[in-house]
Design an enzyme around this catalytic site. Sequence first.
Site, PDB file in Angstrom:
ATOM      1  N   SER A 182       0.926 -38.749  -8.298  1.00 19.74           N
ATOM      2  CA  SER A 182       0.560 -40.083  -8.673  1.00 19.74           C
ATOM      3  C   SER A 182      -0.153 -40.858  -7.561  1.00 19.74           C
ATOM      4  CB  SER A 182       1.817 -40.851  -9.098  1.00 19.74           C
ATOM      5  OG  SER A 182       2.706 -40.987  -8.020  1.00 19.74           O
ATOM      6  N   SER A 224       4.090 -36.225  -5.733  1.00 25.22           N
ATOM      7  CA  SER A 224       3.021 -37.225  -5.768  1.00 25.22           C
ATOM      8  C   SER A 224       2.263 -37.456  -4.478  1.00 25.22           C
ATOM      9  CB  SER A 224       3.573 -38.559  -6.238  1.00 25.22           C
ATOM     10  OG  SER A 224       3.616 -38.558  -7.625  1.00 25.22           O
ATOM     11  N   LYS A 231      -0.205 -47.138  -1.017  1.00 25.44           N
ATOM     12  CA  LYS A 231      -0.092 -46.909  -2.457  1.00 25.44           C
ATOM     13  C   LYS A 231       0.446 -48.199  -3.070  1.00 25.44           C
ATOM     14  CE  LYS A 231       2.190 -43.678  -5.684  1.00 25.44           C
ATOM     15  NZ  LYS A 231       3.092 -42.496  -5.753  1.00 25.44           N
TER      16      LYS A 231
HETATM   17  N1  GLN Z   1       3.761 -35.616 -11.122  1.00 21.07           N
HETATM   18  C1  GLN Z   1       5.153 -35.891 -11.087  1.00 21.07           C
HETATM   19  C2  GLN Z   1       5.538 -36.820 -12.204  1.00 21.07           C
HETATM   20  O1  GLN Z   1       4.725 -37.067 -13.023  1.00 21.07           O
HETATM   21  C3  GLN Z   1       5.532 -36.433  -9.750  1.00 21.07           C
HETATM   22  C4  GLN Z   1       5.464 -37.890  -9.636  1.00 21.07           C
HETATM   23  C5  GLN Z   1       5.878 -38.409  -8.291  1.00 21.07           C
HETATM   24  O2  GLN Z   1       6.138 -37.641  -7.373  1.00 21.07           O
HETATM   25  N2  GLN Z   1       5.998 -39.705  -8.213  1.00 21.07           N
HETATM   26  O3  GLN Z   1       6.616 -37.272 -12.300  1.00 21.07           O
END
Ligand code: GLN
Length: 474
Positions: free
Chosen positions: A150, A174, A75
């Site tokens: 993400s 994420s 990532k």
């Molecule tokens: N979808 C969640 C957010 O928008 C989780 C993001 C993550 O785990 N980095 O914060």
Amino acid sequence: MSYSSLTQIQTDIASGKLSVKQLVEGYLGRIDQNKNLNVFLEVFAQEALQKAIEVDNKLKSGKAGKLAGMVIGLKDNLCYKDHKVSASSKILEGFTSLYSATVVERLLKEDAIIIGRCNCDEFAMGSSNENSAFGNVLNPLDHTRVPGGSSGGAAAAVAADLCLATLGTDTGGSIRQPASLCGVVGLKPTYGRVSRYGAVAYASSFDQIGPITKNIEDAALIMEVMSGMDEYDSTLSTKPVPVYSKELRQDVSKIKVAYLKDCLEKDGLDPEIKKRTTEIIDKLKKAGHSVEPVEFPFLDYLVPVYYVLTTAEASSNLARYQGLNYGYRSKNATDMDSTFRKSRSEGFGKEVQRRIMLGTFVLSAGYYDAYYSKGQKVRRFLQNKTQEILNTCDFILLPATPGTAFKFGENTADPIKMYLEDIFTVQANITGMPAISLPMGKHSNGLPFGLQLIGRKFEESKMFAFSNYLLNKF
Ligand code: GLN
């Protein structure tokens, strides 16, 4: 050529059917054919081929590490020395890592090959990959839909077979949410199991790095290589790291499972996901496991607490991007103050700005007690309540996501709607528990969805063994 596990790859290498070089060439070919998915922000083609030749030679002389033949994507918020890292943000334009994340070093030491960096939501903030400064990633299973976020690029890479595994980060889901939407395995380890050194911080008391894979064995192997003490991350546990891949076949016949009735009754949960979860509960009972419903009438607190506390931490973590030390600097800046203001206004995307402002607000004098301190108290309360449940069982079983992959633009107009995508994943980050999303569902719309287990802290071994059992038997 399509491989679904490292064991399969290593078997073919051992029998002379495949070389690591051919393997890497195969993945590079597929990456090229699937450019439209926008999964990779950069492919390290020459370097990966070079490393493949080295690994082939090491294999011949019997000196190869245990990840020989594993081709991995990162990532784009994980540092790899002398390679760009941008967290999919314009603000890190032109920035090159000065050092490698501990996890990257450990994987390389065991001869994994890093093939490129994967698109993600900017600074890991998002649930659909629509917040990347470098465009949407398409869900490989349906190009009109999001891959989740993400770590959307990382999940799509594995689902589209562009590499064998990827590393993502999970602050509120994420890793697990995109894994669910792309039909692959995604693990968020216990907080304090894997070093965060070299991961671009979003919310430091929630962030963990974890694997996205096609199966449990590969996840276990990656975890045993990258977990454990590191002098650069003081939040790590001193607990010894089990050889996870060897503990996969431990006895799981006496596993106790709890499920949260409140989750299954939650508005917005897709009826087919509910049905599949209930079906697995019934099958587990029939197989002789204890499966009990438990009360957890606190679901409505999870997402708000997550967004109060993570934005507070983000506002502090992201203060370092101001156009002076590194990355993007506004061309219109005239003095220090305007350098900060203009670089940040032009360099950060809208969602990141929204979260920095929200976090700054909840930490500001006069509001700190009402929001941040209160949020911390609720976090502790939720930790205690979750621990109480896990004192009586091994795992909590719940859906990973309320629905399957949604269409581009479907949730973008309403941030709250987007935030509610995280309803089932944030509990593990708020509490620090490990959690895994398993590709165990297929919707009548043709898309996959994940089932999730939340386990006791540092019991990843048992989680892997039980996950394997669930994937094979149900
Ligand atoms: N979808 C969640 C957010 O928008 C989780 C993001 C993550 O785990 N980095 O914060």
